[in-house]
Design an enzyme around this catalytic site. Structure first.
Site, short mmCIF file in Angstrom:
data_model
loop_
_atom_site.label_atom_id
_atom_site.label_comp_id
_atom_site.label_asym_id
_atom_site.label_seq_id
_atom_site.Cartn_x
_atom_site.Cartn_y
_atom_site.Cartn_z
N GLU A 131 -2.09 21.88 54.22
CA GLU A 131 -2.99 20.97 54.53
C GLU A 131 -2.86 19.37 54.62
O GLU A 131 -3.57 18.38 54.76
CB GLU A 131 -4.18 21.09 53.66
CG GLU A 131 -3.76 21.12 51.93
CD GLU A 131 -4.97 21.51 51.25
OE1 GLU A 131 -6.23 21.54 51.72
OE2 GLU A 131 -4.92 21.39 50.07
N ASP A 188 -8.45 19.33 55.33
CA ASP A 188 -7.52 18.13 54.95
C ASP A 188 -6.58 18.06 56.32
O ASP A 188 -6.38 16.88 56.43
CB ASP A 188 -6.75 18.56 53.67
CG ASP A 188 -7.91 17.98 52.67
OD1 ASP A 188 -8.50 16.98 52.67
OD2 ASP A 188 -8.08 18.70 51.43
N HIS A 212 -17.10 17.87 50.52
CA HIS A 212 -17.43 19.04 49.54
C HIS A 212 -18.69 19.21 49.31
O HIS A 212 -19.24 20.19 48.83
CB HIS A 212 -16.59 18.79 48.47
CG HIS A 212 -15.09 19.16 48.32
ND1 HIS A 212 -14.20 18.19 48.86
CD2 HIS A 212 -14.40 20.39 48.63
CE1 HIS A 212 -12.90 18.59 49.24
NE2 HIS A 212 -13.19 20.17 49.01
N CYS A 228 -8.14 29.01 55.55
CA CYS A 228 -9.54 28.73 54.46
C CYS A 228 -10.28 27.41 54.57
O CYS A 228 -11.13 27.65 53.70
CB CYS A 228 -8.76 28.95 52.83
SG CYS A 228 -7.82 27.72 52.50
C1 PEP Z 1 -9.14 22.51 53.14
O1 PEP Z 1 -8.77 21.26 52.98
O2 PEP Z 1 -9.20 23.06 54.17
C2 PEP Z 1 -9.36 23.28 51.84
C3 PEP Z 1 -10.00 24.79 52.18
O3 PEP Z 1 -9.58 22.55 50.68
P1 PEP Z 1 -10.58 21.87 50.46
O4 PEP Z 1 -12.00 21.82 51.26
O5 PEP Z 1 -11.18 22.16 48.94
O6 PEP Z 1 -10.03 20.38 50.42
MG MG Z 2 -8.13 20.86 51.29
#
Ligand code: PEP
Ligand code: MG
Length: 599
Positions: free
Chosen positions: A451, A475, A210, A522
């Site tokens: 995910e 994920d 992140h 996403c």
């Molecule tokens: C992902 O896991 O691809 C996602 C969009 O969620 P995050 O990156 O916030 O875990």
């Molecule tokens: Mg995620």
């Protein structure tokens, strides 16, 4: 023992007049940054060096004496506390060694000599002298001496802290700089002052951590996985960070700087060309329409999403809103925030993802420290256990839905049962709001994030319960490959195009389409220009990417032919390794948008 005799050689404490040196790591956020280093090292923040006037030198030395007295008192207090515990007699002896270090005049004389000779501040001289001792001790063959490193570090940290408390200004930098750190948390990154931080480089990290995702949203050049930089670089060194190619350069030479001028010009002309397609549709060259939305972490990114031509917000990571203030925002505050985002983005709408706390996002007070946070109490597992907190968010989302186009999406689902429990709670909230006569919209679209492999494997069952699926590839890859997404040591196994991942993606799209619902991506894979042909060919209906990536992804989508992508997919699903799949994707991408792939 006189510690002075340990100092056999001195390490060079500055790269100021040195030659150009390069370090290579993982490029995680594009851009070029030039500036002075500010090192937030593993041991302590390396203080800035600044000149003191000749007449202030004595005051500077007096500051050290006061800090030493305070440090001595603190250590003695600690020693007393440890002694008074039943088993603490032996441990209390450790502090004797710390007190002895404070008495060692040979060390202190060296510090004074530097302050007098160079007229620099006391923190800088102290850090330099003690670090020299530490490096000599580290290199020693004697186990006892090597073990003293930790004591030195402890004492130095304590003195520096006492010095900074006495100093009218704290240790934070107030000028433009490139931040060097062992590791940064997502909230460290989110709190950075964009007008002062020109980029950052860390020793550890991953491209879908992140911290990296936020750097991309902020448009902040970043390179991770640069082991050893906290020792090699010193506060004040001249640096150039190249977030396109994952390079960090100390003392960039004149030719290097002009090469980078050319690269920066090329990148900015390419960005200008992409602006021309800002208002055109993200449809393939043979007419397949795909929704192209933006991922956001903060409300202010709505305008960035719009400027870049995003059609909506495909993922609002609300946990950052939570972490930003450090306290759970009230229902009212959340309603206001979500409504402003919904109004800001307009008819294309926003998909609000419920809190995904845990993993590498650990605010104080809620998530507990766990041995394996990514496999632990994260996302929906946590919110389903804290129903009061969860319902506050669900109520706020339903209320905001009365003011604009709002959908809700649940993260980290691993079972169908979790989806059903989310639905029940959402219905409960709608009923409560009804009874209370509070304006809301109860018929909002509900999405499930896919995910976790177990969710992908039962995507057909989950699809029957929701209005859309959105694949969180960050994920999904991590859990399929059993590779920590923030660990650069295993980054080679973090394979978006591994056949196992491709199969799970295909199963998810098929499951959604069989139930007549749309399926999006996403995760960061949606903005990886080498992966876009595969995702188009698999039939994804929506791509949601960080706002600054929207123009490039739109251009890629408009340059691809859906039929060609489908044909490529029907070939690659037979392959057994990521390299073959990558080659096919690369070749289609190169034929369709070579200009986007130039480094
Ligand atoms: C992902 O896991 O691809 C996602 C969009 O969620 P995050 O990156 O916030 O875990
Ligand atoms: Mg995620």
């Amino acid at each position: 023992m006189c510690l002075g005799i340990l100092l056999m050689s001195k390490i060079e404490q500055s790269n100021h007049q040195g030659e150009e040196r390069r370090f290579s790591g993982l490029a995680v956020s594009a851009g070029i940054g030039i500036g002075k280093a500010f090192v937030h090292g593993a041991i302590a923040v390396e203080p800035e060096t600044y000149k003191v006037e000749k007449e202030d030198v004595d005051d500077e030395i007096e500051r050290m004496e006061v800090a030493l007295t305070d440090t001595r008192k603190q250590i003695e207090q600690l020693q007393d506390q440890v002694r008074s515990s039943s088993s603490g007699h032996r441990e209390a002896g450790i502090f004797d060694a710390h007190l002895l270090m404070l008495e060692d005049r040979s060390v202190l004389d060296e510090v004074v000599e530097i302050v007098r000779g160079e007229q620099v501040n006391i923190e800088s001289a102290l850090y330099r002298v003690i670090n020299n001792y530490i490096s000599v001790l580290r290199g020693s063959n004697d186990v006892y001496l090597r073990q003293r490193v930790i004591d030195f570090e402890d004492v130095m940290r304590r003195i520096l802290r006492n010095l900074s408390l006495m100093h009218p200004t704290d240790q934070r930098v107030r000028h433009e700089h490139i931040l060097i750190a062992h590791e940064l948390t997502p909230s460290d990154t989110a709190a950075m002052d964009r007008s002062l931080v020109m980029g950052f480089a860390t020793e550890v990290g991953g491209s879908t951590a992140h911290t990296a995702i936020i750097a991309r949203s902020l448009g902040l050049p970043a390179v991770v996985g640069l082991r050893g930089i906290c020792d090699a670089i010193h506060t004040g060194d001249e640096l150039l960070i190249d977030g396109y190619n994952g390079i960090l350069i100390i003392n960039p030479a004149a030719e290097t700087l002009s090469e980078y001028d050319v690269l920066a010009d090329q990148k900015s002309s390419a960005a200008k060309r992409l602006e021309e397609i800002r208002d055109s549709k993200p449809e393939t060259s043979d007419g397949r329409e795909i929704t192209l939305s933006a991922n956001i972490e903060f409300e202010h990114e709505v305008s960035i999403a719009k400027e870049n031509g995003a059609q909506g917000i495909g993922l609002y990571r609300t946990e950052f809103f939570y972490m930003h203030d450090g306290d759970m925002p009230s229902e009212e505050t959340q309603v206001e925030n979500y409504s402003r985002v919904a109004r800001g983005i307009g008819p294309d709408g926003v998909i609000i993802r419920t809190l995904d706390i845990g993993g590498d996002k650990l605010p104080d007070g809620i998530a507990v420290q766990e041995a394996n946070p990514f496999l632990g109490w994260r996302g929906i597992r946590l919110t389903l256990a804290k129903t009061e907190m969860f319902k506050t968010q669900l109520r706020a989302i339903l209320r905001a839905a009365a003011t604009g186009d709002v959908s809700v999406m649940f993260p980290m689902l691993s079972t169908l049962d979790e989806v059903k429990r989310c639905r029940v709670l959402l219905e409960e909230c709608a009923e409560e709001l009804d009874k209370e006569g509070v304006a809301h919209c109860s018929s909002i679209d509900i999405g499930a994030m896919i995910e976790v492999p177990s969710a992908a494997l039962v995507a057909d069952q989950i699809a029957a319960e929701v209005d859309f699926l959105s694949v969180g590839t960050n994920d999904l890859i991590q859990y399929t490959m059993a590779v920590d997404r923030v660990n650069d040591q295993v980054a080679g196994l973090y394979q978006p195009l591994n056949p196992a991942v491709v199969r799970l993606l295909q199963m998810t799209v098929t499951a959604g389409h069989e139930k007549d619902i749309w399926v999006g991506v996403c995760g960061e894979m949606a903005s990886d220009l080498l992966c876009v042909p595969l995702l188009v060919g698999l039939g994804f209906d929506e791509f949601s990417v960080s706002a600054p990536r929207v123009p490039a992804v739109k251009h890629a989508l408009r340059s691809l032919a859906y039929d060609e992508c489908r044909a490529m997919v029907s070939e690659v699903v037979k392959f057994s390794g990521q390299d073959e799949i990558l080659e096919h994707c690369r070749s289609l991408a190169m034929n369709s948008y070579p200009e986007l792939l130039q480094r």
